[in-house]
Write an enzyme that holds these catalytic residues in place. Structure first.
Site, PDB file in Angstrom:
ATOM      1  N   LYS A  22       0.832  -1.205   0.000  1.00 13.51           N
ATOM      2  CA  LYS A  22       0.000   0.000   0.000  1.00 13.51           C
ATOM      3  C   LYS A  22       0.864   1.252   0.000  1.00 13.51           C
ATOM      4  O   LYS A  22       0.631   2.195  -0.771  1.00 13.51           O
ATOM      5  CB  LYS A  22      -0.903   0.010   1.229  1.00 13.51           C
ATOM      6  CG  LYS A  22      -1.677   1.321   1.431  1.00 13.51           C
ATOM      7  CD  LYS A  22      -2.417   1.335   2.734  1.00 13.51           C
ATOM      8  CE  LYS A  22      -1.523   1.641   3.901  1.00 13.51           C
ATOM      9  NZ  LYS A  22      -1.619   3.013   4.416  1.00 13.51           N
ATOM     10  N   ASN A  23       1.878   1.271   0.849  1.00 15.93           N
ATOM     11  CA  ASN A  23       2.691   2.477   0.999  1.00 15.93           C
ATOM     12  C   ASN A  23       3.597   2.727  -0.203  1.00 15.93           C
ATOM     13  O   ASN A  23       4.131   3.819  -0.355  1.00 15.93           O
ATOM     14  CB  ASN A  23       3.527   2.394   2.279  1.00 15.93           C
ATOM     15  CG  ASN A  23       2.670   2.528   3.524  1.00 15.93           C
ATOM     16  OD1 ASN A  23       1.575   3.069   3.479  1.00 15.93           O
ATOM     17  ND2 ASN A  23       3.164   2.020   4.633  1.00 15.93           N
ATOM     18  N   CYS A 117      -3.081  12.705  13.099  1.00 17.11           N
ATOM     19  CA  CYS A 117      -3.784  11.435  13.040  1.00 17.11           C
ATOM     20  C   CYS A 117      -3.673  10.759  14.396  1.00 17.11           C
ATOM     21  O   CYS A 117      -3.009  11.266  15.301  1.00 17.11           O
ATOM     22  CB  CYS A 117      -3.246  10.543  11.922  1.00 17.11           C
ATOM     23  SG  CYS A 117      -1.601   9.909  12.221  1.00 17.11           S
ATOM     24  N   ARG A 122       1.900  14.644  12.259  1.00 20.84           N
ATOM     25  CA  ARG A 122       2.711  14.312  11.089  1.00 20.84           C
ATOM     26  C   ARG A 122       2.752  15.550  10.194  1.00 20.84           C
ATOM     27  O   ARG A 122       2.132  15.603   9.143  1.00 20.84           O
ATOM     28  CB  ARG A 122       2.103  13.104  10.357  1.00 20.84           C
ATOM     29  CG  ARG A 122       1.969  11.895  11.270  1.00 20.84           C
ATOM     30  CD  ARG A 122       1.108  10.809  10.682  1.00 20.84           C
ATOM     31  NE  ARG A 122       1.853   9.911   9.835  1.00 20.84           N
ATOM     32  CZ  ARG A 122       1.342   8.777   9.335  1.00 20.84           C
ATOM     33  NH1 ARG A 122       0.110   8.414   9.610  1.00 20.84           N
ATOM     34  NH2 ARG A 122       2.061   8.005   8.574  1.00 20.84           N
ATOM     35  N   ASP A 306       5.894   0.654  12.016  1.00 17.35           N
ATOM     36  CA  ASP A 306       4.670  -0.046  11.616  1.00 17.35           C
ATOM     37  C   ASP A 306       4.629  -1.497  12.082  1.00 17.35           C
ATOM     38  O   ASP A 306       3.624  -2.180  11.885  1.00 17.35           O
ATOM     39  CB  ASP A 306       4.500   0.003  10.090  1.00 17.35           C
ATOM     40  CG  ASP A 306       3.909   1.317   9.625  1.00 17.35           C
ATOM     41  OD1 ASP A 306       3.507   2.137  10.472  1.00 17.35           O
ATOM     42  OD2 ASP A 306       3.854   1.538   8.400  1.00 17.35           O
ATOM     43  N   ARG A 398      -7.914  -0.593   5.575  1.00 21.72           N
ATOM     44  CA  ARG A 398      -7.064   0.411   4.939  1.00 21.72           C
ATOM     45  C   ARG A 398      -5.741  -0.180   4.489  1.00 21.72           C
ATOM     46  O   ARG A 398      -5.115   0.341   3.559  1.00 21.72           O
ATOM     47  CB  ARG A 398      -6.772   1.562   5.912  1.00 21.72           C
ATOM     48  CG  ARG A 398      -7.928   2.495   6.205  1.00 21.72           C
ATOM     49  CD  ARG A 398      -7.468   3.647   7.090  1.00 21.72           C
ATOM     50  NE  ARG A 398      -6.206   4.186   6.574  1.00 21.72           N
ATOM     51  CZ  ARG A 398      -5.108   4.352   7.319  1.00 21.72           C
ATOM     52  NH1 ARG A 398      -5.092   4.017   8.582  1.00 21.72           N
ATOM     53  NH2 ARG A 398      -4.012   4.859   6.767  1.00 21.72           N
TER      54      ARG A 398
END
Length: 424
Positions: A22-23, A117, A122, A306, A398
């Site tokens: 995803k990233n 968030c 961020r 993460d 997500r």
């Protein structure tokens, strides 16, 4: 809303295929703005964040279409809008990646200023300073960052702190700038390298990706291309820990072991048997309980933030005491309270969690607070005695493609159900 219901205690066995990152996919999709044309992006995961990015591209004038399960066609021939609205940027901070590509492609960008968030602030001040160094006029008004670039010129840009999104935005803005741009203290993550590789396939001149200094020599023109997204290293790591926490035996296919080296080193230290091949990892946990290990998060190639919540899940059932220190985000331990509900012995002192391993966790009703915390609660649920119910799993959607289906194929007892208590 949906929830996951897990009956713990099953040892996971079998083979799992890792999805695209995803990233990595998000900045690659943003890069299609740089040159009008048709792109085929392969190995794109079907996730909520990808859906948000495609909706943003559509608002900007692009056409997006899934041509098969994981191939996304992006047609930017009619892209003419430079405004990324608040309604989409608030759903996904990564939407701010169009700031650099719009600046590079259209010389104009108006992007809603992203807020904080759940896991911490961020800020994008480093992105803005970098764009200004390239010759952009930047104004913040009515909640939007407005960028005008009559002419982009190369510059030496040094980030005060490492920023993945900032590195990616400046790379995209600089590829068509006149002269050389040097990014110092650049992010070294594999996702940054993947973006550089796609940009080079489009005709950009970039050197040093994967190091602290990236050099970009501007070119007059780029060409649309087809590209394949790298595997998701965080999903890879999550399944490695799923194997460890359930005392399983697993083959992880379609991954890049080199991207998770810092995690593999810690898991070996914890007692897991791991064999790496070119694109597969064979992993097993033969010990009754993992050994406690200390972890400190750091920018790549250090231990990824993460994966902090996931390795904490493993440590909750370890032998001994571990210290897990978070250095990237100031509020990334919200999963601790939920793990305690399952019997974990965790004490937080500042930015460090002291985890005393217990022999067994017990199932409980818990609530996901963010994407990676959600994954950690699945992991604790897989090893806990009894039933675990995880609400607010929209966070998981997500970032993990079909995670319950992959876990069930490995023998997990996990179901997605409607969460009547949380509303529709």
């Amino acid at each position: 809303m949906d929830k996951f219901v897990i009956e713990g205690g099953e040892r996971l066995k079998g083979t799992v295929k890792i999805s695209g990152s995803k990233n990595a996919a998000l900045p690659l999709l943003a890069a299609t703005i740089l040159k009008k044309g048709i792109y085929q992006i392969e190995n794109v995961p079907r996730l909520r964040d990808i859906g948000t990015m495609t909706r943003l591209l559509n608002i900007l004038g692009a056409k997006t279409e899934w041509t098969d399960k994981n191939t996304l066609q992006v047609d930017t021939n009619d892209l003419d809008n430079h405004i990324a609205p608040y309604e989409l940027v608030k759903q996904m901070r990564a939407s701010v990646l169009v700031l650099g590509s719009l600046t590079g492609g259209l010389r104009r960008a108006t992007v809603s200023y992203p807020g904080g968030c759940a896991i911490g602030e961020r800020p994008i001040n480093l992105h803005i300073k970098g764009l200004q160094a390239l010759g952009c006029d930047v104004n913040i008004k009515e909640g939007y960052v407005d960028v005008t670039a009559k002419r982009l010129k190369g510059a030496r840009i040094r980030f005060d702190t490492t920023t993945v999104g900032g590195t990616e935005n400046i790379m995209m803005a600089a590829v068509k700038a006149r002269g050389e741009t040097i990014i110092e203290n650049a992010a070294r993550e594999p996702e940054v390298v993947d973006l550089a590789r796609m940009l080079k396939k489009m005709g950009a001149r970039i050197d040093g990706e994967g190091t602290e200094i990236i050099r970009i020599n501007g070119v007059d023109e780029l060409t649309p291309c087809n590209y394949k997204v790298i595997p998701d290293r965080i999903e890879t790591g999550t399944f490695l820990i799923a194997c460890g926490i359930t005392r399983g035996n697993m083959v992880i296919e379609g991954c890049m072991p080199g991207h998770v080296k810092s995690l593999i080193d810690k898991l070996r230290e914890a007692g897991m048997d791991i064999i790496e091949n070119e694109d597969t990892i064979k992993v097993a946990m033969t010990k009754k309980r993992p050994m406690a290990v200390d972890v400190k998060t750091a920018p790549y190639p250090g231990f990824p933030t993460d994966m902090q919540a996931q390795i904490m899940a493993l440590m909750t059932v370890s032998r001994g005491v571990s210290a897990i220190t978070e250095t990237i985000f100031e509020n990334r331990m919200m999963h601790v309270a939920e793990m305690r509900r399952m019997g974990a012995d965790i004490k937080v002192i500042g930015n460090t969690a002291i985890v005393r391993g217990v022999k067994m966790l017990s199932g409980a009703k818990v609530m996901a607070t963010d994407l990676r915390a959600s994954a950690s609660l699945i992991l604790t649920g897989l090893t806990a005695y009894g039933t675990t119910e995880i609400s607010r799993i929209y966070h998981l959607d997500r970032g993990y493609e079909s995670i319950e289906e992959k876990l069930r194929a490995l023998g997990a007892k996990i179901e997605r159900r409607k969460d009547e208590g949380m509303g529709a």
